[in-house]
Design a protein around this motif. Structure first.
Motif, PDB file in Angstrom:
ATOM      1  N   GLY A 165      -7.834  -0.664   2.518  1.00 61.63           N
ATOM      2  CA  GLY A 165      -6.798   0.443   2.187  1.00 61.63           C
ATOM      3  C   GLY A 165      -5.948   1.128   3.049  1.00 61.63           C
ATOM      4  O   GLY A 165      -4.519   1.611   2.841  1.00 61.63           O
ATOM      5  N   LEU A 166      -5.082   0.435   4.639  1.00 58.99           N
ATOM      6  CA  LEU A 166      -4.583   0.650   5.245  1.00 58.99           C
ATOM      7  C   LEU A 166      -3.220   0.196   4.999  1.00 58.99           C
ATOM      8  O   LEU A 166      -1.962   0.974   4.388  1.00 58.99           O
ATOM      9  CB  LEU A 166      -4.613   0.278   6.848  1.00 58.99           C
ATOM     10  N   ARG A 167      -2.959  -0.708   3.776  1.00 60.59           N
ATOM     11  CA  ARG A 167      -2.204  -1.649   3.423  1.00 60.59           C
ATOM     12  C   ARG A 167      -1.726  -0.714   2.398  1.00 60.59           C
ATOM     13  O   ARG A 167      -0.571  -0.148   1.652  1.00 60.59           O
ATOM     14  CB  ARG A 167      -2.881  -3.325   3.152  1.00 60.59           C
ATOM     15  N   LEU A 168      -2.731  -0.813   0.986  1.00 67.89           N
ATOM     16  CA  LEU A 168      -2.227   0.434   0.064  1.00 67.89           C
ATOM     17  C   LEU A 168      -1.727   2.221   0.694  1.00 67.89           C
ATOM     18  O   LEU A 168      -0.695   2.794  -0.086  1.00 67.89           O
ATOM     19  CB  LEU A 168      -3.646   0.647  -0.938  1.00 67.89           C
ATOM     20  N   ALA A 169      -2.675   2.438   1.616  1.00 69.54           N
ATOM     21  CA  ALA A 169      -1.887   3.871   1.725  1.00 69.54           C
ATOM     22  C   ALA A 169      -0.051   3.247   1.906  1.00 69.54           C
ATOM     23  O   ALA A 169       0.382   4.635   2.300  1.00 69.54           O
ATOM     24  CB  ALA A 169      -2.558   4.543   3.188  1.00 69.54           C
ATOM     25  N   SER A 170       0.111   2.616   3.605  1.00 75.24           N
ATOM     26  CA  SER A 170       1.339   2.492   3.717  1.00 75.24           C
ATOM     27  C   SER A 170       2.271   1.952   2.815  1.00 75.24           C
ATOM     28  O   SER A 170       3.675   2.607   2.819  1.00 75.24           O
ATOM     29  CB  SER A 170       1.225   1.107   4.878  1.00 75.24           C
ATOM     30  N   ASN A 171       1.956   1.254   1.823  1.00 68.38           N
ATOM     31  CA  ASN A 171       3.185   0.748   0.312  1.00 68.38           C
ATOM     32  C   ASN A 171       3.377   2.060   0.041  1.00 68.38           C
ATOM     33  O   ASN A 171       4.256   1.808  -0.767  1.00 68.38           O
ATOM     34  CB  ASN A 171       2.058  -0.463  -0.154  1.00 68.38           C
ATOM     35  N   ILE A 219       9.250  -2.785   2.046  1.00 69.46           N
ATOM     36  CA  ILE A 219       8.414  -3.457   2.407  1.00 69.46           C
ATOM     37  C   ILE A 219       8.341  -4.072   3.374  1.00 69.46           C
ATOM     38  O   ILE A 219       6.796  -3.978   4.048  1.00 69.46           O
ATOM     39  CB  ILE A 219       8.643  -5.292   1.629  1.00 69.46           C
ATOM     40  N   ILE A 220       9.025  -4.345   4.732  1.00 65.62           N
ATOM     41  CA  ILE A 220       8.837  -4.921   5.640  1.00 65.62           C
ATOM     42  C   ILE A 220       8.143  -4.062   6.401  1.00 65.62           C
ATOM     43  O   ILE A 220       7.596  -3.638   7.572  1.00 65.62           O
ATOM     44  CB  ILE A 220      10.626  -4.910   5.781  1.00 65.62           C
ATOM     45  N   GLN A 221       9.154  -2.527   6.186  1.00 62.88           N
ATOM     46  CA  GLN A 221       8.789  -1.428   7.134  1.00 62.88           C
ATOM     47  C   GLN A 221       6.758  -1.267   6.399  1.00 62.88           C
ATOM     48  O   GLN A 221       6.244  -0.605   7.628  1.00 62.88           O
ATOM     49  CB  GLN A 221       9.116   0.254   6.953  1.00 62.88           C
ATOM     50  N   ALA A 222       6.578  -1.017   5.707  1.00 62.20           N
ATOM     51  CA  ALA A 222       5.507  -0.938   5.178  1.00 62.20           C
ATOM     52  C   ALA A 222       4.721  -1.342   5.708  1.00 62.20           C
ATOM     53  O   ALA A 222       3.329  -0.871   6.278  1.00 62.20           O
ATOM     54  CB  ALA A 222       5.383  -0.584   2.997  1.00 62.20           C
ATOM     55  N   SER A 271      -0.114  -2.495   9.861  1.00 59.50           N
ATOM     56  CA  SER A 271      -0.219  -3.673  10.810  1.00 59.50           C
ATOM     57  C   SER A 271      -0.488  -3.077  11.590  1.00 59.50           C
ATOM     58  O   SER A 271      -1.750  -2.332  12.802  1.00 59.50           O
ATOM     59  CB  SER A 271       0.225  -4.329  11.727  1.00 59.50           C
ATOM     60  N   PHE A 272       0.522  -2.170  12.306  1.00 59.09           N
ATOM     61  CA  PHE A 272      -0.219  -1.186  13.751  1.00 59.09           C
ATOM     62  C   PHE A 272      -1.020  -0.060  13.218  1.00 59.09           C
ATOM     63  O   PHE A 272      -1.695  -0.223  14.294  1.00 59.09           O
ATOM     64  CB  PHE A 272       1.221   0.067  13.601  1.00 59.09           C
ATOM     65  N   LEU A 273      -0.950  -0.188  12.067  1.00 59.13           N
ATOM     66  CA  LEU A 273      -2.764   1.437  12.057  1.00 59.13           C
ATOM     67  C   LEU A 273      -3.811   0.628  12.093  1.00 59.13           C
ATOM     68  O   LEU A 273      -4.746   0.906  12.288  1.00 59.13           O
ATOM     69  CB  LEU A 273      -2.327   2.021  10.986  1.00 59.13           C
ATOM     70  N   PHE A 274      -3.579  -0.568  11.911  1.00 56.33           N
ATOM     71  CA  PHE A 274      -4.960  -1.609  11.814  1.00 56.33           C
ATOM     72  C   PHE A 274      -5.150  -1.742  12.928  1.00 56.33           C
ATOM     73  O   PHE A 274      -6.579  -1.730  12.966  1.00 56.33           O
ATOM     74  CB  PHE A 274      -4.677  -2.738  10.262  1.00 56.33           C
ATOM     75  N   VAL A 275      -4.477  -2.982  13.551  1.00 52.89           N
ATOM     76  CA  VAL A 275      -4.720  -2.412  15.181  1.00 52.89           C
ATOM     77  C   VAL A 275      -5.597  -1.342  15.977  1.00 52.89           C
ATOM     78  O   VAL A 275      -5.594  -0.941  17.058  1.00 52.89           O
ATOM     79  CB  VAL A 275      -3.505  -3.401  16.034  1.00 52.89           C
ATOM     80  N   ALA A 276      -4.491  -0.864  16.049  1.00 47.68           N
ATOM     81  CA  ALA A 276      -4.766   0.699  16.435  1.00 47.68           C
ATOM     82  C   ALA A 276      -6.019   0.859  15.841  1.00 47.68           C
ATOM     83  O   ALA A 276      -7.214   1.688  17.250  1.00 47.68           O
ATOM     84  CB  ALA A 276      -3.663   2.160  16.399  1.00 47.68           C
ATOM     85  N   SER A 320      -5.238 -13.114  17.135  1.00 45.56           N
ATOM     86  CA  SER A 320      -4.446 -13.700  16.077  1.00 45.56           C
ATOM     87  C   SER A 320      -4.428 -13.664  14.679  1.00 45.56           C
ATOM     88  O   SER A 320      -3.059 -13.306  13.544  1.00 45.56           O
ATOM     89  CB  SER A 320      -4.607 -14.992  16.382  1.00 45.56           C
ATOM     90  N   ILE A 321      -5.420 -12.847  14.244  1.00 45.06           N
ATOM     91  CA  ILE A 321      -5.408 -12.511  13.371  1.00 45.06           C
ATOM     92  C   ILE A 321      -4.116 -11.500  12.971  1.00 45.06           C
ATOM     93  O   ILE A 321      -3.497 -11.406  11.665  1.00 45.06           O
ATOM     94  CB  ILE A 321      -6.095 -12.112  12.041  1.00 45.06           C
ATOM     95  N   PHE A 322      -3.871 -10.511  13.780  1.00 43.90           N
ATOM     96  CA  PHE A 322      -3.124  -9.503  13.758  1.00 43.90           C
ATOM     97  C   PHE A 322      -1.967 -10.476  13.090  1.00 43.90           C
ATOM     98  O   PHE A 322      -1.079  -9.919  12.201  1.00 43.90           O
ATOM     99  CB  PHE A 322      -3.462  -8.760  14.568  1.00 43.90           C
TER     100      PHE A 322
END
Length: 616
Positions: A54-60, A81-84, A89-94, A107-109
């Motif tokens: 969900g976070l990947r698709l929303a960021s894209n 692409i780099i920004q997305a 990744s930032f949102l996923f970690v948070a 390490s998965i992050f």
């Protein structure tokens, strides 16, 4: 309202990104645990998977990845692409920390972000790669192309050629005059060196076309490259204007042939547009000779400044009709009249009450006027006197006389008649005691009636020969729109000198002009003969823009100078003007003997006129 078709390709992109996210996530887990995911890790695996997708698709979506056409991805799209990926990744970690999810390998992050970036970018660039491979296999005729200018414009042209080979151009490399760029590469294409190696590169690399990708370069550089390419079997093209480069809009289909305007000895003019607008907006403006090349362009450009009304005064009904047809819907009023008829002019000025007058009507053909001096003076001198007298009598705010370089040190009847038209302007200005009368003097304009360029075009189309009067003859040249721009600029200047000289650049040798036109039309040297016919009656070898006794001063516009009429010459010739006007109005049968006795001696011998030069 017609419904827009739904972009189904975006659903395909979303689905593919979903599969990539899941596949990368699984692959990173398997890599982290050497192929077998422990049972204890499965809970975190399944909890985080939908969150990550969900976070990947929303960021894209937020970073615009689903608005991209993969066939055209480049550096800009790579940054998106780099920004997305970074945002996701930032949102996923948070979110994992906020939700308190435990047992998730840190390490998965890192590995998931890196592999997902490679996957998403790789899929998109693979589409562009496949498109370019398809174009490289294009079997149509291909021109091996050398690009002059290894800057932004050259890089854009090369990129478009590489991406769209169906246009028939194969970029081979670059030429650039900056030594720091030598042997570097752009899009994999080598920069061979400066202009000194151009001929060798054309020969050794079997070049078919040379592209000048320098949109803001000076005319002198264009002339230099045209001269370098003249003996070479190549086509020469040029990129479009600078504003298109700034927008990143340079495309192969916008390349054009070099035109004769590109070779003028003067760079494009720049005017104070706001001052001109203030002077013309909401005004009633009369243009005499409105059907001619200068008069019609005056009408076109004046209309751009929102005048109240423009009056098209002309003697030839066909030319006035043509400009009316061209400018349909504009606030125009046609007036068919003879500028030599004072009563008719007074009625026109009384009826329409113009506030400004641009007097462009004149006989300009040198050999014809040489044989008809009475007609030349009736139209150019008496006609100017009556138009400008009517303007003064009816309170016109400003009147501008369009003159010619042939009025400076005149050697022919036409030039002498235009000089006396200038004297008319000075005479009336002195009587009125104001600066509302002014004169604008300039040289040949490209495309005007009687110009040598249309003549050369007809002769080339007919297969030749090109006829020149003298191999050393020179002329000033300016495009009609540029000349009119400066006429309008001069019209808003206030200077006691009253005579304004347009910067025409350097004079151009007519023989060089002929060679350039032959090259631009694809003819090799010697293919069309050039024949020398000798000077025509009244023709100068070199034109000059000013008299030798005129003092030039600068004005508010750097491309316009003001010329002072010397007092001694003014006193002599204004007295003679009175006799000329009296003879034309009251003793017309006596004019030709009067002309031969009193006026013709004023014509300078053509050989005594110095080679033309625009004063500094």
């Amino acid at each position: 309202m017609r419904r827009r078709p739904f972009p189904f390709f975006r659903l395909a992109h979303v689905a593919l990104d979903t599969l990539l996210c899941v596949a990368v996530y699984l692959a990173v887990y398997l890599l982290r645990f050497e192929g077998v995911i422990p049972q204890v890790e499965m809970r975190a695996f399944w909890i985080c998977l939908p969150i990550l997708v969900g976070l990947r698709l929303a960021s894209n979506y937020f970073m615009g990845l689903y608005s991209q056409l993969w066939k055209y991805v480049g550096v800009r799209e790579l940054f998106q692409i780099i920004q997305a990926v970074g945002l996701g990744s930032f949102l996923f970690v948070a979110l994992t920390y906020l939700l308190g999810i435990t047992g998730f390998p840190r390490s998965i992050f890192v590995f998931e972000a890196a592999f997902y970036l490679l996957a998403v970018a790789g899929v998109r660039y693979s589409r562009r790669f496949s498109a370019e491979v398809t174009l490289f296999s294009h079997k149509g005729p291909q021109q091996r192309t050398l690009i002059v200018g290894a800057g932004d414009a050259g890089a854009m042209v090369a990129a478009d050629m590489l991406r769209r080979r169906d246009h028939g151009f194969v970029p081979v490399g670059f030429i650039d005059d900056h030594p720091a760029k030598y042997r570097a590469r752009i899009h994999g294409l080598r920069i061979f060196g400066g202009r000194e190696v151009l001929a060798d590169v054309v020969e050794n690399r079997e070049i078919d076309a040379v592209i000048l990708a320098m949109p803001s370069v000076s005319r002198k550089v264009i002339q230099d490259y045209l001269a370098l390419c003249r003996p070479l079997p190549v086509q020469l093209k040029i990129v479009p204007a600078t504003h298109q480069i700034l927008k990143g809009e340079v495309r192969v289909e916008q390349l054009r042939q070099i035109q004769i305007e590109d070779l003028l000895g003067r760079d494009p003019v720049r005017i104070e547009d706001q001052a001109v607008r203030t002077g013309l907006q909401g005004k009633r403006i009369l243009v005499s000779g409105a059907g001619g090349s200068i008069g019609s362009e005056l009408c076109r450009q004046i209309l751009a400044y929102a005048p109240e009304q423009v009056y098209l005064l002309g003697h030839g009904e066909n030319s006035i009709y043509q400009i009316l047809q061209e400018l349909q819907g504009a606030p125009l009023t046609p007036i068919i009249a003879d500028i030599r008829d004072q009563q008719q002019l007074d009625l026109i000025f009384e009826r329409y009450a113009p506030q400004q007058v641009y007097h462009a009507a004149a006989h300009k053909h040198v050999p014809l006027m040489e044989a008809h001096p009475t007609e030349a003076f009736l139209n150019n001198v008496l006609g100017s006197y009556r138009v400008l007298s009517a303007a003064m009598a009816h309170g016109v705010e400003k009147a501008v006389l369009i003159s010619t370089d042939k009025a400076a040190e005149p050697v022919n009847v036409m030039g002498l008649s235009k000089y006396f038209a200038e004297l008319v302007c000075h005479h009336l200005a002195q009587r009125a005691g104001s600066e509302r009368f002014s004169i604008v003097r300039f040289g040949n304009v490209i495309g005007s009636r009687g110009s040598v360029i249309p003549l050369f075009e007809k002769q080339i189309a007919a297969g030749g020969p090109l006829t020149l009067t003298d191999p050393e003859m020179t002329r000033y040249f300016m495009t009609i729109p540029e000349a009119v721009q400066l006429v309008l600029q001069a019209g808003v200047l206030q200077h006691p000198a009253r005579t304004y000289i347009l910067d025409m650049g350097e004079p151009i040798r007519i023989l060089d002009l002929a060679h350039n036109m032959l090259q631009l039309t694809g003819h090799q040297p010697g293919e069309i003969p050039i024949v020398y016919t000798g000077a025509r009656p009244g023709e100068k070898q070199h034109e000059t823009l000013v008299w030798s006794d005129e003092k030039l001063v600068s004005t508010a516009c750097p491309q316009i100078l003001a010329a002072h009429l010397p007092a001694a010459r003014a006193a002599r010739h204004l007295a003679l003007l009175t006799e000329v006007l009296d003879c034309l109005q009251h003793r017309l049968p006596e004019f030709e003997p009067f002309f031969k006795q009193r006026l013709q001696p004023l014509c300078q011998p053509a050989a005594s006129v110095a080679r033309g030069k625009m004063p500094a």
